[in-house]
Design a protein around this motif. Structure first.
Motif, short mmCIF file in Angstrom:
data_model
loop_
_atom_site.label_atom_id
_atom_site.label_comp_id
_atom_site.label_asym_id
_atom_site.label_seq_id
_atom_site.Cartn_x
_atom_site.Cartn_y
_atom_site.Cartn_z
N VAL A 72 -18.75 66.42 18.29
CA VAL A 72 -19.49 66.54 17.03
C VAL A 72 -20.68 67.48 17.25
O VAL A 72 -21.43 67.32 18.22
N LEU A 73 -20.85 68.47 16.37
CA LEU A 73 -21.98 69.39 16.47
C LEU A 73 -23.08 68.94 15.52
O LEU A 73 -22.92 68.98 14.29
N LEU A 74 -24.20 68.49 16.08
CA LEU A 74 -25.35 68.05 15.29
C LEU A 74 -26.26 69.25 15.05
O LEU A 74 -26.54 70.02 15.98
N PRO A 75 -26.75 69.43 13.83
CA PRO A 75 -27.59 70.60 13.54
C PRO A 75 -28.91 70.56 14.30
O PRO A 75 -29.49 69.50 14.52
N GLN A 76 -29.37 71.72 14.70
CA GLN A 76 -30.61 71.85 15.47
C GLN A 76 -31.82 71.42 14.64
O GLN A 76 -32.04 71.93 13.54
N GLN A 107 -20.12 57.56 18.29
CA GLN A 107 -21.45 56.97 18.43
C GLN A 107 -21.86 56.21 17.17
O GLN A 107 -21.66 56.66 16.05
N ARG A 108 -22.48 55.05 17.41
CA ARG A 108 -22.85 54.14 16.33
C ARG A 108 -24.06 54.69 15.56
O ARG A 108 -25.02 55.16 16.16
N GLY A 119 -21.23 67.22 4.40
CA GLY A 119 -21.97 66.70 5.54
C GLY A 119 -21.05 66.21 6.65
O GLY A 119 -19.82 66.28 6.56
N LEU A 120 -21.65 65.70 7.70
CA LEU A 120 -20.88 65.17 8.83
C LEU A 120 -20.18 63.88 8.41
O LEU A 120 -20.70 63.12 7.59
N PRO A 121 -19.00 63.60 8.97
CA PRO A 121 -18.22 62.43 8.54
C PRO A 121 -18.70 61.13 9.18
O PRO A 121 -18.54 60.94 10.39
N LEU A 122 -19.31 60.25 8.37
CA LEU A 122 -19.69 58.92 8.83
C LEU A 122 -18.56 57.96 8.47
O LEU A 122 -18.28 57.73 7.29
N VAL A 123 -17.90 57.40 9.48
CA VAL A 123 -16.81 56.46 9.27
C VAL A 123 -17.40 55.06 9.11
O VAL A 123 -18.04 54.54 10.03
N VAL A 124 -17.21 54.46 7.95
CA VAL A 124 -17.84 53.19 7.61
C VAL A 124 -17.22 52.04 8.40
O VAL A 124 -16.00 51.94 8.54
N GLU A 125 -18.09 51.18 8.91
CA GLU A 125 -17.66 49.96 9.58
C GLU A 125 -18.04 48.72 8.77
O GLU A 125 -17.21 47.86 8.49
N VAL A 126 -19.32 48.63 8.39
CA VAL A 126 -19.83 47.49 7.62
C VAL A 126 -20.83 48.00 6.59
O VAL A 126 -21.64 48.89 6.89
N VAL A 127 -20.80 47.43 5.38
CA VAL A 127 -21.78 47.74 4.34
C VAL A 127 -22.56 46.47 4.02
O VAL A 127 -21.97 45.41 3.78
N GLU A 128 -23.90 46.58 4.05
CA GLU A 128 -24.76 45.43 3.77
C GLU A 128 -25.69 45.77 2.60
O GLU A 128 -26.72 46.42 2.79
N GLN A 148 -26.30 60.83 21.79
CA GLN A 148 -26.38 61.53 23.06
C GLN A 148 -25.58 62.84 22.98
O GLN A 148 -24.47 62.88 22.44
N GLY A 149 -26.17 63.91 23.54
CA GLY A 149 -25.48 65.19 23.51
C GLY A 149 -26.09 66.19 24.46
O GLY A 149 -26.95 65.87 25.28
N THR A 150 -25.64 67.43 24.33
CA THR A 150 -26.12 68.53 25.17
C THR A 150 -26.56 69.68 24.26
O THR A 150 -25.86 70.03 23.30
N ALA A 151 -27.72 70.24 24.58
CA ALA A 151 -28.24 71.35 23.78
C ALA A 151 -27.37 72.58 23.98
O ALA A 151 -26.98 72.93 25.10
N THR A 152 -27.05 73.26 22.88
CA THR A 152 -26.34 74.54 22.92
C THR A 152 -27.06 75.51 22.00
O THR A 152 -28.00 75.13 21.29
N ALA A 153 -26.61 76.76 21.97
CA ALA A 153 -27.24 77.75 21.10
C ALA A 153 -26.98 77.43 19.63
O ALA A 153 -27.76 77.81 18.75
#
Length: 359
Positions: free
Chosen positions: A257-261, A312-313, A288-297, A243-248
Motif C-alpha cells: 500500500v502506498l501512503l501519501p507523503q 494493517q489495522r 481514496g485508499l481501500p479501507l476493508v470494514v471489519e466492525v462498525v460501532e 509501518q512502512g518504508t520511505a520512498t520518493a
C-alpha cells in the motif's frame, strides 16, 4: 500563589530507580496535569512535591524557596487525595475547618474562611452532615473545601476523580476547572486519564517509565506529539500507526500500500518509518485508499469504523452515519498536513526541514 520548579529530580528505592532526572517549570497560577500510565512515576513526583516522599537527587522549589528538606506542613501546599480522607465522625464544616483548628485559628477566622468556600462548592446546606450521608461527588467537594480554606500557595490533586462514576467525573472536572479559574491558585494534578488532562490543563506533562516525554499545551501535544508514545497516549481512539518504508513517491507498506507523503514531515528514502493519522482525520472520499470494514460501532453523534488498510489495522471516526457491512470497502483519504511520520528506530517525530523551527 507560587511557581513550582522541579530541577533534575530523581527517586530511587535502593538500587531501583523510578524517576530519572525530571525537570519541569510550573508558572505561578498555572493548572498543570501530570499524566501517564500506571507506574510511570507521576504520583511519586507529586508526593515528593508535597514532602511525603524523600528526594534522592535534584531540587524542588516552591516560589523562591528550596523545599527538599522542608516538612510537608511548612511547604504552604494543600493536597486532595483519591480517597477523600475525610474524618467520618466530623461534620462537613468540621472537616473543612480541621487544619485551621490545628493552627488554633480564632472561630471568627474559621467561619470567615469556611463560609465562602462552602458557597463556592455548593456545600452550604450540607455543613452539618457527616461524610456517610454524602454522595461521592459531595465528599470530593468537601475534600476540596478543606484545601481551599487553607489558602495555600499550591494545590496538589492525586487522581481525585478515579473513584467516581463516569457521569460524575465529567461534572467534577468541570467544577475543578471552574474553581481554578476563580481562585487562580497554582495547581498540580495527577491522573492516568488523558481526557481529564486534555479538558482541564493549561499545560500537560506526559510521563512514561519515570521520564518526561513531552510538556506542552493540550492541543500542542495533540497536534504535534514529540514521539510515538505521546502520539499513542494522547487521543481517544488512539492515533493509527502504519509501518512502512520511505520512498520518493510516499510511504510504502510491506504489503504494497502506498501512503501519501505528509506535507509537514519528511524521511530519507529507505528509512523505516511509522505513519500516523488520527481516526477523526479520515474522510470518505471517492478514489481514496481501500479501507476493508471489519466492525462498525455507531455512537449516535459519530460512527467508529474498524478495518484494515492492506494488512494493517485502522480505525476511523466519522460524523456520518455509516451502515457498512463487514467486508465492504470504503474509500478513505486525509488532509496530508495532519499526517505524521515517526522514525521506527528512535520513535521520534520526523519534521520537514522547513518546519524544524516551528515543531
Amino acid at each position: 500563589m507560587a511557581s513550582v520548579t522541579i530541577s533534575d529530580v530523581r527517586k530511587s528505592y535502593g538500587p531501583v530507580s523510578v524517576l530519572h532526572g525530571i525537570s519541569v517549570d510550573i508558572p505561578d497560577g498555572a493548572f498543570v496535569i501530570l499524566v501517564g500510565p500506571s507506574g510511570c512515576g507521576k504520583s511519586t513526583l507529586l508526593r515528593m512535591i508535597a514532602g511525603l516522599e524523600d528526594i534522592s537527587g535534584g531540587e524542588i522549589r516552591i516560589g523562591p524557596r528550596v523545599v527538599n528538606d522542608v516538612p510537608p506542613k511548612e511547604r504552604d501546599i494543600a493536597m486532595v487525595f483519591q480517597n477523600y480522607a475525610l474524618y467520618p465522625h466530623m461534620t462537613v464544616a468540621e472537616n473543612m475547618a480541621f487544619a485551621l483548628k490545628l493552627r488554633k485559628a480564632p472561630q471568627d477566622e474559621i467561619r470567615r474562611k469556611v463560609t465562602p468556600a462552602a458557597e463556592i462548592l455548593g456545600l452550604t446546606k450540607l455543613l452539618d452532615r457527616l461524610p456517610r450521608h454524602l454522595s461521592g461527588g459531595q465528599r470530593q467537594r468537601v475534600a476540596m473545601g478543606r484545601a481551599i480554606v487553607r489558602d495555600p500557595a499550591v494545590f496538589l490533586f492525586d487522581e481525585p476523580l478515579s473513584n467516581l462514576d463516569a457521569k460524575l467525573r465529567v461534572q467534577m472536572r468541570t467544577e475543578i476547572k471552574a474553581l481554578h479559574q476563580r481562585l487562580g491558585t497554582t495547581t498540580i494534578y495527577v491522573t492516568h486519564d488523558q481526557i481529564e488532562a486534555m479538558t482541564m490543563a493549561d499545560r500537560i506533562v506526559v510521563m512514561h517509565d519515570g521520564r518526561v516525554e513531552q510538556v506542552g499545551a493540550p492541543l500542542e501535544l495533540y497536534d504535534r506529539p514529540a514521539n510515538l508514545f505521546v502520539a499513542g497516549f494522547i487521543g481517544s481512539p488512539s492515533m493509527n500507526f502504519l509501518q512502512g518504508t520511505a520512498t520518493a513517491e510516499g510511504i510504502r507498506t510491506a504489503d504494497g500500500v502506498l501512503l501519501p507523503q505528509p506535507s509537514l514531515a519528511a524521511a530519507v528514502p529507505g528509512t523505516a518509518v511509522t505513519y500516523g493519522i488520527r481516526p477523526e482525520h479520515l474522510m470518505l472520499r471517492e478514489g481514496g485508499l481501500p479501507l476493508v470494514v471489519e466492525v462498525v460501532e455507531p455512537t449516535g453523534s459519530e460512527t467508529q469504523v474498524f478495518g484494515h488498510l492492506g494488512d494493517q489495522r485502522v480505525v476511523g471516526v466519522f460524523r456520518e452515519r455509516i451502515g457498512a457491512a463487514p467486508g465492504q470497502v470504503l474509500p478513505v483519504s486525509w488532509d496530508l498536513s495532519l499526517a505524521h511520520l515517526f522514525d521506527q528506530s528512535t520513535g521520534q517525530r520526523l519534521v520537514a526541514p522547513a518546519q524544524n523551527l516551528a515543531a
